[in-house]
Write an enzyme that holds these catalytic residues in place. Structure first.
Site, mmCIF file in Angstrom:
data_model
loop_
_atom_site.group_PDB
_atom_site.id
_atom_site.type_symbol
_atom_site.label_atom_id
_atom_site.label_comp_id
_atom_site.label_asym_id
_atom_site.label_seq_id
_atom_site.Cartn_x
_atom_site.Cartn_y
_atom_site.Cartn_z
ATOM 1 N N TYR A 147 2.744 -4.812 12.003
ATOM 2 C CA TYR A 147 1.796 -5.650 11.250
ATOM 3 C C TYR A 147 2.516 -6.650 10.353
ATOM 4 O O TYR A 147 2.236 -7.860 10.405
ATOM 5 C CB TYR A 147 0.865 -4.756 10.424
ATOM 6 C CG TYR A 147 -0.201 -5.529 9.678
ATOM 7 C CD1 TYR A 147 -1.307 -6.039 10.342
ATOM 8 C CD2 TYR A 147 -0.100 -5.759 8.302
ATOM 9 C CE1 TYR A 147 -2.290 -6.749 9.669
ATOM 10 C CE2 TYR A 147 -1.068 -6.472 7.623
ATOM 11 C CZ TYR A 147 -2.163 -6.966 8.308
ATOM 12 O OH TYR A 147 -3.128 -7.676 7.634
ATOM 13 N N LYS A 151 2.532 -10.741 10.491
ATOM 14 C CA LYS A 151 1.943 -11.576 9.439
ATOM 15 C C LYS A 151 2.978 -12.529 8.838
ATOM 16 O O LYS A 151 2.617 -13.605 8.357
ATOM 17 C CB LYS A 151 1.290 -10.699 8.368
ATOM 18 C CG LYS A 151 -0.003 -10.048 8.846
ATOM 19 C CD LYS A 151 -1.087 -11.089 9.143
ATOM 20 C CE LYS A 151 -2.400 -10.450 9.569
ATOM 21 N NZ LYS A 151 -3.484 -11.438 9.756
#
Ligand SMILES: NC(=O)c1ccc[n+]([C@@H]2O[C@H](COP(=O)([O-])OP(=O)(O)OC[C@H]3O[C@@H](n4cnc5c(N)ncnc54)[C@H](O)[C@@H]3O)[C@@H](O)[C@H]2O)c1
Length: 237
Positions: A147, A151
């Site tokens: 993740y 990002k």
């Protein structure tokens, strides 16, 4: 932001995307809402009198179809994202999970830009792209699987897009929330607060929205890097 505009929101069936749709509806926008979850999307779209388009943001053709249906759009919210099941160290994330998180979180934004930006430039009218990044795209937290790395790519893409579009009528913003209470997280601030702050950032012409209590942690990590020191977990002020 005038009341006479069309807005697109991806990931609109839940959480921050649904809150953006609610806030835009309250401002009088005509909405084109997209999500991979057709049933939940229909519920939201019916409630708001919006057009629902079931789409996987990881699919370039689906994003082309979405953009082709969005005539006269002036706000594109590229918001859909996933965490992925594996939240350990990067080497603990199986290849297919790593690929899917990047396909949705990173390629999803790129597919959106590829589909919408040429159309917005051709329209030659003021328009805005609002990208949902994350605090995890500015500060590096321990673990978190694919993740955080995905990002970080999103915050870089948003900056690339903003620079490339600097002398055009199309502006770009990114929001970098910490925890938000949504389908993705049991903890955090209400998504309605994030949505209102995001639309205010668009109105105010701000590029980035980063929670104030995390500003020092973001700059402290950058300072450690440029001075050659190993990273440490970020802490809010
Ligand atoms: N919740 C948090 O703490 C938090 C913090 C920072 C950033 N974010 C970001 O906010 C965005 C929205 O997440 P949320 O917290 O509202 O989560 P959520 O799970 O409540 O909503 C995400 C929505 O995106 C949809 N979606 C997932 N994959 C999709 C795909 N491939 N194509 C189209 N739609 C898809 C889901 O069906 C869901 O409706 C994400 O980009 C997320 O990374 C969330």
């Amino acid at each position: 932001m005038s009341t006479d505009y069309v807005a697109v929101v991806t990931g609109a069936a839940s959480g921050i995307g649904r809150a953006l749709a609610d806030a835009l509806h309250a401002r009088g926008a005509r909405l084109l809402l997209a999500d991979i979850d057709a049933d939940a999307l229909t519920t939201t779209a019916d409630r708001l009198g919006a057009t629902a388009v079931t789409a996987d943001v990881a699919d370039p053709a689906a994003m082309e179809t979405l953009a082709a249906r969005a005539q006269g759009v002036s706000l594109v919210c590229l918001n859909a994202g996933i965490v992925g099941p594996s939240l350990g160290a990067v080497w603990d994330v199986p290849p297919d999970e790593w690929d899917r998180v990047f396909a949705v979180n990173v390629n999803g934004i790129v597919n959106g830009l590829r589909a919408f930006v040429p159309r917005l430039l051709a329209a030659n009218a003021r328009a805005h792209v609002l990208i949902t990044a994350s605090l995890a795209g500015l500060a590096v937290f321990p673990a978190g699987g694919a993740y955080g790395p995905s990002k970080h790519a999103v915050t870089a893409i948003a900056q690339h897009a903003a620079m490339a579009l600097a002398d055009t009528p199309v502006t770009v913003s990114m929001i970098c929330p910490a925890l938000v209470a949504t389908g993705m997280s049991n903890e955090g601030i209400p998504p309605s607060v994030v949505a209102e702050d995001a639309l205010k950032a668009v109105d105010d012409g701000n590029f980035a929205l980063v929670p104030h209590e995390w500003h020092r942690a973001v700059t402290a990590q950058a300072e450690r890097i440029v001075s050659g020191r190993a990273p440490t977990p970020p802490m809010p002020a």
